[in-house]
Design an enzyme around this catalytic site. Sequence first.
Site, mmCIF file in Angstrom:
data_model
loop_
_atom_site.group_PDB
_atom_site.id
_atom_site.type_symbol
_atom_site.label_atom_id
_atom_site.label_comp_id
_atom_site.label_asym_id
_atom_site.label_seq_id
_atom_site.Cartn_x
_atom_site.Cartn_y
_atom_site.Cartn_z
ATOM 1 N N ARG A 70 6.796 7.610 -6.276
ATOM 2 C CA ARG A 70 7.389 7.133 -7.522
ATOM 3 C C ARG A 70 6.314 7.026 -8.589
ATOM 4 N NH1 ARG A 70 9.895 2.048 -8.043
ATOM 5 N NH2 ARG A 70 8.025 1.251 -7.014
ATOM 6 N N LYS A 134 2.202 0.738 5.068
ATOM 7 C CA LYS A 134 3.198 1.746 4.697
ATOM 8 C C LYS A 134 3.261 2.872 5.733
ATOM 9 C CE LYS A 134 3.508 2.624 0.233
ATOM 10 N NZ LYS A 134 3.627 3.280 -1.107
ATOM 11 N N ARG A 272 4.020 -6.309 -5.050
ATOM 12 C CA ARG A 272 2.849 -6.644 -4.242
ATOM 13 C C ARG A 272 3.022 -8.042 -3.662
ATOM 14 N NH1 ARG A 272 2.249 -2.218 -4.811
ATOM 15 N NH2 ARG A 272 0.675 -0.951 -5.809
HETATM 16 P P1 ATP Z 1 3.379 0.902 -3.968
HETATM 17 O O1 ATP Z 1 4.212 -0.153 -4.607
HETATM 18 O O2 ATP Z 1 3.132 0.670 -2.510
HETATM 19 O O3 ATP Z 1 2.144 1.245 -4.746
HETATM 20 P P2 ATP Z 1 5.117 2.728 -5.018
HETATM 21 O O4 ATP Z 1 6.497 2.404 -4.587
HETATM 22 O O5 ATP Z 1 4.725 2.320 -6.399
HETATM 23 O O6 ATP Z 1 4.178 2.174 -3.939
HETATM 24 P P3 ATP Z 1 5.371 5.157 -3.684
HETATM 25 O O7 ATP Z 1 5.969 6.288 -4.374
HETATM 26 O O8 ATP Z 1 6.202 4.405 -2.737
HETATM 27 O O9 ATP Z 1 4.800 4.226 -4.806
HETATM 28 O O10 ATP Z 1 4.130 5.646 -2.867
HETATM 29 C C1 ATP Z 1 3.006 6.261 -3.457
HETATM 30 C C2 ATP Z 1 1.796 5.502 -3.014
HETATM 31 O O11 ATP Z 1 1.724 5.448 -1.584
HETATM 32 C C3 ATP Z 1 0.494 6.184 -3.416
HETATM 33 O O12 ATP Z 1 0.097 5.758 -4.686
HETATM 34 C C4 ATP Z 1 -0.483 5.752 -2.336
HETATM 35 O O13 ATP Z 1 -1.042 4.508 -2.652
HETATM 36 C C5 ATP Z 1 0.382 5.557 -1.133
HETATM 37 N N1 ATP Z 1 0.338 6.695 -0.180
HETATM 38 C C6 ATP Z 1 0.236 8.031 -0.437
HETATM 39 N N2 ATP Z 1 0.301 8.749 0.689
HETATM 40 C C7 ATP Z 1 0.442 7.863 1.697
HETATM 41 C C8 ATP Z 1 0.588 8.007 3.112
HETATM 42 N N3 ATP Z 1 0.591 9.184 3.721
HETATM 43 N N4 ATP Z 1 0.705 6.868 3.842
HETATM 44 C C9 ATP Z 1 0.725 5.652 3.258
HETATM 45 N N5 ATP Z 1 0.606 5.465 1.934
HETATM 46 C C10 ATP Z 1 0.471 6.562 1.154
#
Ligand code: ATP
Length: 275
Positions: A70, A134, A272
């Site tokens: 996202r 995650k 977070r």
């Molecule tokens: P968050 O709130 O955890 O930052 P988000 O919901 O804003 O996540 P997402 O689209 O869910 O964003 O996930 C993207 C994020 O997940 C990346 O910015 C990175 O930090 C993390 N990420 C990327 N690849 C992986 C992976 N293979 N395993 C775990 N985390 C990952």
Amino acid sequence: MTVSDNLADTLSVAAIAAALEACGGLAHRFDVDVLAECDSSNSRLMARAEAGAPGGTVIVAKRQTAGRGRRGRGWLSAPGESLTFSLLWRFPPGTALEGLSLAVGVALVRAFEELGIADIRLKWPNDMLLRGRKLAGILVELAPSPRTAQGPAAIIGVGINLRLPAALPDDIRAGAAALAETGVALPEANHLLAHLLAALQQQLTDFSAVGFAPLRAGWQQRHAHADRPVRLLDDVNPPREGICRGVDAQGALLLETADGLQRIISGEVSLRLQA
Ligand code: ATP
């Protein structure tokens, strides 16, 4: 399979079709393509959706060079260490899609529970956590409908860590988890994917009929941050802090703040845990 098997070598259209057939005769419900490499399975499927691809079209990517999360973020994966796929779903006219990414999360967590992994939890709006880290990301994007009389369509992208990709930077690795950690022997890769697609097919059919509301209790039961202090970050406003009270019947996050209960709809917000 065990998660140590190399997915890049084992995933194939024919084997996935056979596995779907074994999951209650579902092969005809999906049109699966396996790509050796692509930028992003969601992007590729979006192009096919724009060209009129039917609901049930699936792209499985063995290697993604620009996997997306996202808010413009990346999703990192590696052949043999990740399962990344996207599913196009076309909904009946009038279907409201609020809560869709949460419904997808519930379906996938239940599917893993059926396989013997009991401790996956959901982080609003779109992540699956294993012991607080995650494990998988879900990216739902709206796709165009070929004719205005048709209902809405969505591309549902899923990236799951089987093992942690070696190239994962340390800061992301610290917050990441993989199925291998569970020690549970999973079905071989094609059957695992078919099992997940079968779960999604059932959930999306139900969601089309009744929406997210009946799934809310299932989401709340698996909520990673129930009644925990959290902080919400976005690119515009100062961080918002409060106690996380889960979601409402539309899938909006309920944040109990000093000013009362706030209802946060998905959009450009990251959640977070407060330290
Ligand atoms: P968050 O709130 O955890 O930052 P988000 O919901 O804003 O996540 P997402 O689209 O869910 O964003 O996930 C993207 C994020 O997940 C990346 O910015 C990175 O930090 C993390 N990420 C990327 N690849 C992986 C992976 N293979 N395993 C775990 N985390 C990952």
